[in-house]
Design a protein around this motif. Structure first.
Motif, PDB file in Angstrom:
ATOM      1  N   ARG A 133     -31.638   8.250 -28.792  1.00  0.00           N
ATOM      2  CA  ARG A 133     -31.410   9.059 -28.166  1.00  0.00           C
ATOM      3  C   ARG A 133     -30.252  10.347 -28.238  1.00  0.00           C
ATOM      4  NH1 ARG A 133     -27.317   8.876 -28.814  1.00  0.00           N
ATOM      5  NH2 ARG A 133     -25.597   7.856 -28.453  1.00  0.00           N
ATOM      6  N   GLU A 192     -19.570  10.860 -21.693  1.00  0.00           N
ATOM      7  CA  GLU A 192     -19.708  10.424 -23.140  1.00  0.00           C
ATOM      8  C   GLU A 192     -18.620   9.725 -22.889  1.00  0.00           C
ATOM      9  OE1 GLU A 192     -22.216  10.101 -24.961  1.00  0.00           O
ATOM     10  OE2 GLU A 192     -22.315  11.709 -25.868  1.00  0.00           O
ATOM     11  N   HIS A 193     -18.490   8.614 -23.730  1.00  0.00           N
ATOM     12  CA  HIS A 193     -17.643   7.289 -24.017  1.00  0.00           C
ATOM     13  C   HIS A 193     -16.715   7.002 -22.101  1.00  0.00           C
ATOM     14  CE1 HIS A 193     -16.355   7.182 -28.081  1.00  0.00           C
ATOM     15  NE2 HIS A 193     -16.476   7.608 -28.278  1.00  0.00           N
ATOM     16  N   ASP A 244     -19.171   4.643 -20.537  1.00  0.00           N
ATOM     17  CA  ASP A 244     -20.154   3.459 -20.048  1.00  0.00           C
ATOM     18  C   ASP A 244     -19.236   2.230 -20.083  1.00  0.00           C
ATOM     19  OD1 ASP A 244     -19.781   3.585 -22.861  1.00  0.00           O
ATOM     20  OD2 ASP A 244     -22.383   2.669 -23.189  1.00  0.00           O
ATOM     21  N   THR A 303     -19.774  -1.463 -27.817  1.00  0.00           N
ATOM     22  CA  THR A 303     -20.693  -0.303 -27.488  1.00  0.00           C
ATOM     23  C   THR A 303     -20.819  -0.842 -25.712  1.00  0.00           C
ATOM     24  OG1 THR A 303     -22.283  -1.042 -28.085  1.00  0.00           O
ATOM     25  CG2 THR A 303     -20.934   0.362 -29.264  1.00  0.00           C
ATOM     26  N   GLY A 304     -20.650   0.040 -25.029  1.00  0.00           N
ATOM     27  CA  GLY A 304     -21.341   0.166 -23.557  1.00  0.00           C
ATOM     28  C   GLY A 304     -22.915  -0.557 -23.707  1.00  0.00           C
ATOM     29  N   MET A 331     -24.868   2.286 -22.370  1.00  0.00           N
ATOM     30  CA  MET A 331     -26.077   3.699 -22.088  1.00  0.00           C
ATOM     31  C   MET A 331     -27.494   3.451 -23.361  1.00  0.00           C
ATOM     32  SD  MET A 331     -24.865   7.830 -22.952  1.00  0.00           S
ATOM     33  CE  MET A 331     -23.747   6.901 -24.227  1.00  0.00           C
ATOM     34  N   ASP A 332     -26.850   3.200 -24.483  1.00  0.00           N
ATOM     35  CA  ASP A 332     -28.126   3.072 -25.273  1.00  0.00           C
ATOM     36  C   ASP A 332     -29.183   2.827 -24.996  1.00  0.00           C
ATOM     37  OD1 ASP A 332     -26.443   4.905 -26.122  1.00  0.00           O
ATOM     38  OD2 ASP A 332     -25.328   3.673 -27.801  1.00  0.00           O
ATOM     39  N   LEU A 392     -20.084   2.371 -35.548  1.00  0.00           N
ATOM     40  CA  LEU A 392     -18.878   2.135 -33.958  1.00  0.00           C
ATOM     41  C   LEU A 392     -18.135   0.766 -34.527  1.00  0.00           C
ATOM     42  CD1 LEU A 392     -21.763   3.369 -31.471  1.00  0.00           C
ATOM     43  CD2 LEU A 392     -19.477   3.974 -32.423  1.00  0.00           C
ATOM     44  N   TYR A 433     -13.557   3.251 -32.148  1.00  0.00           N
ATOM     45  CA  TYR A 433     -14.047   3.665 -30.652  1.00  0.00           C
ATOM     46  C   TYR A 433     -13.521   2.056 -30.143  1.00  0.00           C
ATOM     47  CZ  TYR A 433     -18.177   2.499 -27.883  1.00  0.00           C
ATOM     48  OH  TYR A 433     -18.982   2.836 -26.734  1.00  0.00           O
ATOM     49  N   GLY A 446     -23.028  11.078 -28.314  1.00  0.00           N
ATOM     50  CA  GLY A 446     -22.735   9.939 -28.506  1.00  0.00           C
ATOM     51  C   GLY A 446     -21.457   9.521 -29.035  1.00  0.00           C
ATOM     52  N   GLY A 447     -20.972   8.029 -29.833  1.00  0.00           N
ATOM     53  CA  GLY A 447     -19.687   8.015 -30.260  1.00  0.00           C
ATOM     54  C   GLY A 447     -18.560   9.258 -30.652  1.00  0.00           C
TER      55      GLY A 447
HETATM   56  C1  GLA Z   1     -22.199   4.933 -28.615  1.00  0.00           C
HETATM   57  C2  GLA Z   1     -21.766   3.142 -27.737  1.00  0.00           C
HETATM   58  C3  GLA Z   1     -22.797   4.152 -26.213  1.00  0.00           C
HETATM   59  C4  GLA Z   1     -21.603   5.268 -25.549  1.00  0.00           C
HETATM   60  C5  GLA Z   1     -21.400   5.985 -26.346  1.00  0.00           C
HETATM   61  C6  GLA Z   1     -20.206   6.989 -26.208  1.00  0.00           C
HETATM   62  O1  GLA Z   1     -23.426   5.612 -28.126  1.00  0.00           O
HETATM   63  O2  GLA Z   1     -23.352   2.707 -28.007  1.00  0.00           O
HETATM   64  O3  GLA Z   1     -22.264   2.542 -25.575  1.00  0.00           O
HETATM   65  O4  GLA Z   1     -19.904   4.064 -25.356  1.00  0.00           O
HETATM   66  O5  GLA Z   1     -21.078   5.855 -27.975  1.00  0.00           O
HETATM   67  O6  GLA Z   1     -20.356   7.325 -25.010  1.00  0.00           O
END
Ligand code: GLA
Length: 393
Positions: A38, A44-45, A47, A181-182, A184-185, A232, A237, A342-343
């Motif tokens: 994706r 960004e940052h 989620d 991570t959150g 979103m991905d 990450l 992060y 992305g991250g």
């Molecule tokens: C990485 C994480 C996501 C999100 C992005 C930043 O892709 O996997 O969860 O936090 O960074 O938006």
């Protein structure tokens, strides 16, 4: 010469994964499942702050050829280090490396109530999502396997079922791969719709497809993989995520989704203030982007993307020289807007460009990297975008 990373058809990808599977295990797989990488258009940052993001599936996918074993054991193969083990061997930090994303998914799926014996797997991977490029190669891996296991064990794979699978993939990433991570991905990889961006509302986990036909407007999104490695699981992060949670706690709100810019002076600390300002501003930029898309003012989204980059670079401090160089060169070459995606800390940038100017913009980004002595970037075209996780053979 600029280098392009081209997607493969589902047929080719399935054949590649099947060939590896047959070479490794001497039998044919039960099937092959794929999930896309994706890019995040904007948001960004945010989620992990219950914010809004707007990712888009790439036409580049990861395929996993899978055969159910029924004994809770796993044999995992890709071009990288092979891994053999059992669900009982999986836990925080184990296995390490790429296998964590697959083994972790099987481990997390136990929470759906299936017994271990129901879903041992042999799996072989083939992919066109570049690894470590900030394009969610790990989520693509997780989500392809999650859907495979769901299909093989009769778990529902409608949108509600996919939301459950996505949360298992997030658990694999957070609790086994130890990347905080959150979500979103995994949301876009499992729940996206072709031809649409996906509005992901991390406050309640809901998603909504947002029509995005760039070609109809003579536009396209150029993806620039700077080749500056991005990881990450490194501490930065996690540190950003902690700052965002700390800012919310100091403001006495459950998350920064509930804060407004006027609140931020109460934070006192200048670094926390900048971090929080990014999050609050970025959620506003997602809303602004939605308004522009709805009213057909797609070219105006460019300026919002660039503002997002400035905020990520200056307030959130997750950019790097390679990303800044790519964004600056794309803008100088006439892109309508550009930002890291992305991250961060390496990985990829996106640029919104007139369709006829993609080669010019890519050429200038390449020349500028060369002039600055940076690694040569690689490029991906979004084209019509990709499709969410699916069975491909
Ligand atoms: C990485 C994480 C996501 C999100 C992005 C930043 O892709 O996997 O969860 O936090 O960074 O938006």
């Amino acid at each position: 010469m600029t280098g392009w990373i081209v997607p493969r058809s589902d047929t080719d990808l399935a054949a590649a994964a099947t060939t590896l599977f047959a070479a490794e295990f001497g039998v044919r797989p039960d099937g092959v499942w794929a999930a896309p990488g994706r890019v995040n258009l904007i948001g960004e940052h945010v989620d992990y702050a219950e914010g809004l993001s707007l990712p888009i599936a790439l036409p580049h996918s990861t395929a996993v050829a899978v055969r159910g074993r029924g004994d809770g054991r796993m044999r995992l193969r890709s071009g990288l280090e092979p891994w053999d083990g059992a669900v009982a061997d999986v836990g925080p930090g184990a296995p390490a490396g790429w296998a964590a994303y697959l083994a972790g998914v099987v481990w997390a799926l136990r929470r759906t109530g299936l017994p271990d014996s129901a879903f041992g797997v042999d799996a072989a991977v083939a992919s066109t999502v570049p690894i470590g490029a900030g394009l969610s190669s790990s989520a693509a891996l997780e989500c392809a396997l999650a859907l495979a296991v769901a299909d093989l064990s009769g778990l529902p794979a409608d949108d509600a079922g996919r939301a459950v699978l996505a949360s298992c993939c997030v658990a694999a990433e957070n609790e086994v791969a130890l990347a905080p991570t959150g979500g979103m991905d995994q949301a876009i990889a499992l729940r996206g719709q072709a031809g649409h961006a996906l509005l992901v509302d991390s406050a309640d986990g809901s998603v909504a497809a947002v029509p995005l036909d760039l070609a109809a407007h003579g536009l396209t999104l150029l993806v620039i993989d700077t080749r500056a490695p991005h990881r990450l699981v490194d501490g930065q992060y996690a540190q950003r995520r902690r700052s965002v949670e700390q800012a919310a706690a100091r403001l006495g709100v459950p998350s920064l989704r509930h804060a407004v810019v006027g609140d931020l002076r109460r934070l006192g600390d200048p670094v926390l203030t900048r971090r929080a300002r990014h999050v609050v501003g970025e959620i506003g930029r997602v809303r602004e982007t939605l308004r522009l898309l709805e009213s057909g003012r797609i070219r105006d989204v460019g300026a919002v993307l660039t503002a997002s980059h400035v905020s990520l670079r200056d307030d959130f401090e997750v950019s790097c020289p390679e990303l800044d160089s790519a964004v600056d060169a794309a803008l100088a070459a006439g892109a309508l807007g550009a930002r890291m995606t992305g991250g961060g800390f390496g990985g990829s940038a996106i640029a919104l460009v007139e369709e006829g100017e993609v080669d010019v913009v890519a050429g200038q980004v390449h020349s500028s990297a060369r002039a600055s002595g940076l690694e040569f970037p690689a490029f991906l075209r979004l084209g019509d975008g990709g499709r969410a996780a699916r069975r491909i053979a």
